[in-house]
Design an enzyme around this catalytic site. Structure first.
Site, PDB file in Angstrom:
ATOM      1  N   ARG A 196     -10.899   4.451  -3.103  1.00 34.81           N
ATOM      2  CA  ARG A 196     -11.765   5.282  -2.257  1.00 34.81           C
ATOM      3  C   ARG A 196     -13.119   5.537  -2.902  1.00 34.81           C
ATOM      4  O   ARG A 196     -14.033   6.031  -2.239  1.00 34.81           O
ATOM      5  CB  ARG A 196     -11.066   6.607  -1.951  1.00 34.81           C
TER       6      ARG A 196
ATOM      7  N   ARG B 236      -1.153  -9.129  -3.416  1.00 35.76           N
ATOM      8  CA  ARG B 236      -1.859  -9.979  -4.377  1.00 35.76           C
ATOM      9  C   ARG B 236      -1.134  -9.998  -5.729  1.00 35.76           C
ATOM     10  O   ARG B 236      -1.297 -10.935  -6.510  1.00 35.76           O
ATOM     11  CB  ARG B 236      -3.295  -9.483  -4.538  1.00 35.76           C
TER      12      ARG B 236
ATOM     13  N   LEU C 210      -4.821  -2.735   3.883  1.00 35.06           N
ATOM     14  CA  LEU C 210      -5.630  -3.188   2.758  1.00 35.06           C
ATOM     15  C   LEU C 210      -6.841  -2.276   2.563  1.00 35.06           C
ATOM     16  O   LEU C 210      -7.167  -1.467   3.443  1.00 35.06           O
ATOM     17  CB  LEU C 210      -6.107  -4.619   3.017  1.00 35.06           C
TER      18      LEU C 210
ATOM     19  N   LYS D  83      -6.978   2.876   9.495  1.00 36.21           N
ATOM     20  CA  LYS D  83      -8.318   3.433   9.665  1.00 36.21           C
ATOM     21  C   LYS D  83      -8.965   3.606   8.307  1.00 36.21           C
ATOM     22  O   LYS D  83      -8.262   3.762   7.314  1.00 36.21           O
ATOM     23  CB  LYS D  83      -8.290   4.754  10.439  1.00 36.21           C
TER      24      LYS D  83
ATOM     25  N   ASP E 290     -13.012   7.425   4.466  1.00 38.30           N
ATOM     26  CA  ASP E 290     -11.611   7.839   4.466  1.00 38.30           C
ATOM     27  C   ASP E 290     -11.401   9.050   5.374  1.00 38.30           C
ATOM     28  O   ASP E 290     -10.778   8.962   6.432  1.00 38.30           O
ATOM     29  CB  ASP E 290     -11.175   8.140   3.035  1.00 38.30           C
TER      30      ASP E 290
ATOM     31  N   ALA F 200       0.818  -1.211   0.000  1.00 39.96           N
ATOM     32  CA  ALA F 200       0.000   0.000   0.000  1.00 39.96           C
ATOM     33  C   ALA F 200       0.851   1.261   0.000  1.00 39.96           C
ATOM     34  O   ALA F 200       1.931   1.307   0.604  1.00 39.96           O
ATOM     35  CB  ALA F 200      -0.921   0.000   1.212  1.00 39.96           C
TER      36      ALA F 200
ATOM     37  N   HIS G 298     -10.516  -5.203   5.809  1.00 38.36           N
ATOM     38  CA  HIS G 298      -9.946  -5.061   7.159  1.00 38.36           C
ATOM     39  C   HIS G 298     -10.490  -6.101   8.131  1.00 38.36           C
ATOM     40  O   HIS G 298      -9.730  -6.716   8.886  1.00 38.36           O
ATOM     41  CB  HIS G 298     -10.237  -3.662   7.706  1.00 38.36           C
TER      42      HIS G 298
ATOM     43  N   ILE H  54       0.317   3.939   1.621  1.00 41.12           N
ATOM     44  CA  ILE H  54       0.409   4.532   2.947  1.00 41.12           C
ATOM     45  C   ILE H  54       1.485   3.869   3.803  1.00 41.12           C
ATOM     46  O   ILE H  54       1.933   4.430   4.811  1.00 41.12           O
ATOM     47  CB  ILE H  54      -0.964   4.447   3.665  1.00 41.12           C
TER      48      ILE H  54
ATOM     49  N   TYR I  84      -0.806 -13.473   1.908  1.00 42.64           N
ATOM     50  CA  TYR I  84      -1.013 -12.930   3.247  1.00 42.64           C
ATOM     51  C   TYR I  84      -0.928 -14.036   4.291  1.00 42.64           C
ATOM     52  O   TYR I  84      -0.394 -13.836   5.392  1.00 42.64           O
ATOM     53  CB  TYR I  84      -2.386 -12.248   3.344  1.00 42.64           C
TER      54      TYR I  84
END
Length: 412
Positions: free
Chosen positions: A190, A60, A97, A120, A202, A35, A102, A37, A81
């Site tokens: 998103r 993936r 993810l 989050k 988000d 990711a 989540h 982030i 995973y």
């Protein structure tokens, strides 16, 4: 000039943190998903933490995982995973993810005995939050740790901000958060309902959780919620404006936009208190018998989401000296205004580790490690907090006549 140099140095070190010498047996993290982030939320903060190593990543798309590992200095790449969850070399799992995944992967990780740092929003809806944070997997003295990564709550600036807030006396609050229009493509996750997308999911995870903290309780009702959908899926909101009713007639507002104009940049919080009688010491004057001091406080917290880069907390107090119980007359009126900045706990006269260049994520990682190690934890996001955040988001979707994000079919 000195302040500008300090600003430049602090911001440079946020992205180029000094690397700590690692302990002999650090906590080893695996990351589920390559990711965007990840570097900001874990990989960079881990560099300066002596008790954390980012050991493994899986995605993936295996070629993407390999490129991600090479770019960020992660020593090991595995195929799935589950390979991370089944590894004896991994103590903790970071889950960045898409939101809709989540719940399942947090439960799978907890079942495998891994401590979980969960991006989050924690899950897709309040029902999932109740099931996750009340899971039997979290019971017992040796149960794994689960934390929703509401990182901004761990920074000293938030602690200082809340020291000026009296939740029971708040009459109104507003939290706003903007993302510039160029940041996310029209088909970004998103904007995908099947993956738990939406601006409320988000940005609302920040604004809703901040309101719940400021009022000290979840809202009673979302009275209004206006949204605009993105172009990819009309079920996914691109922006929102919501108004909540809190106990005692107080109200909270929040706004967010994933494609905001450039003049909407600063994520701010505005808080107004009801007039309250305060102790003489808070007034800073001598108060004679039969008199009292009433204070009305307003606070503006600028850049509350990422205060490490720059922030300010403006506190404006209006005082009235009056006879006890006299709501119409007064003996004296005056104001007191101050601006506070706190990049470390030391600056706030709090005995707690930290450096001015530590971002919110580094302060969060400090407390997460403390929790895993069984040490004292000074800031935390409890399961009840995460549940309340999702309740607030679900309320807003219901009021906006948009579907609440779907519940996972996964059963542990």
């Amino acid at each position: 000039m000195a302040s500008l140099l300090g600003l430049a140095r602090r911001n440079w070190l946020i992205f180029n943190p000094p690397e700590a010498t690692k302990s002999t047996a650090p906590l080893r993290f695996g990351i589920l998903g390559a990711a965007d982030i990840g570097p900001q939320a874990l990989i960079l903060p881990a560099k300066s933490h002596p008790d954390v190593v980012v050991q493994t990543v899986a995605a993936r798309n295996p070629p993407k995982a390999k490129a991600y590992a090479q770019k960020h200095g992660i020593p090991k790449v595995v195929d799935t995973y589950d390979d991370i969850l089944n590894s004896l070399d991994i103590d903790c799992v970071y889950i960045p993810l898409p939101n809709g995944l989540h719940y399942e992967w947090a439960l799978r990780a907890l079942k495998a005995g891994k401590h979980v740092l969960l991006e989050k929003p924690s899950v897709n809806n309040a029902a999932e939050a109740e099931a996750l944070f009340k899971s039997p997997l979290l019971n017992g003295p040796s149960a794994p740790v689960l934390l929703e990564a509401a990182h901004y709550l761990f920074h000293p600036a938030w602690t200082v901000f809340m020291s000026y807030v009296t939740p029971a006396a708040v009459s109104s609050a507003k939290a706003v958060l903007w993302v510039p229009k160029w940041k996310f493509a029209a088909d970004d996750i998103r904007y995908r309902y099947d993956l738990g997308g939406g601006a409320l999911m988000d940005l609302g995870a920040y604004t809703a959780s901040s309101l719940a903290r400021i009022f000290g309780v979840v809202a009673e009702e979302c009275e209004e919620c206006d949204t605009q959908s993105g172009t990819y899926d009309e079920r996914c909101d691109r922006l929102y404006k919501a108004r909540y009713r809190f106990p005692g007639g107080a109200y909270g507002e929040m706004e967010g936009d994933l494609k905001a104009p450039l003049d909407h940049m600063s994520p701010d919080i505005h808080v107004t208190h009801k007039p309250i009688v305060v102790p003489n010491a808070d007034a800073g004057i001598d108060v004679h018998e039969g008199q009292e001091v009433v204070r009305t406080r307003k606070i503006v917290f600028k850049t509350f989401v990422q205060p490490a880069f720059f922030h300010s907390i403006q506190v404006d107090d209006e005082f009235v000296l009056r006879k006890v119980g006299d709501t119409r007359g007064h003996v004296k009126k005056w104001t007191d205004k101050k601006t506070i900045k706190s990049y470390t706990f030391h600056e706030a006269n709090i005995d707690q580790p930290g450096e001015a260049h530590w971002p919110t994520y580094r302060y969060q990682l400090e407390q997460f490690v403390n929790k895993v190690r069984g040490r004292e934890v000074r800031q935390w996001v409890h399961g009840a907090d995460s549940i309340n955040t999702m309740k607030m988001i679900d309320m807003a979707y219901t009021t906006a006549k948009l579907p609440v994000r779907s519940t996972s079919t996964y059963t542990p």
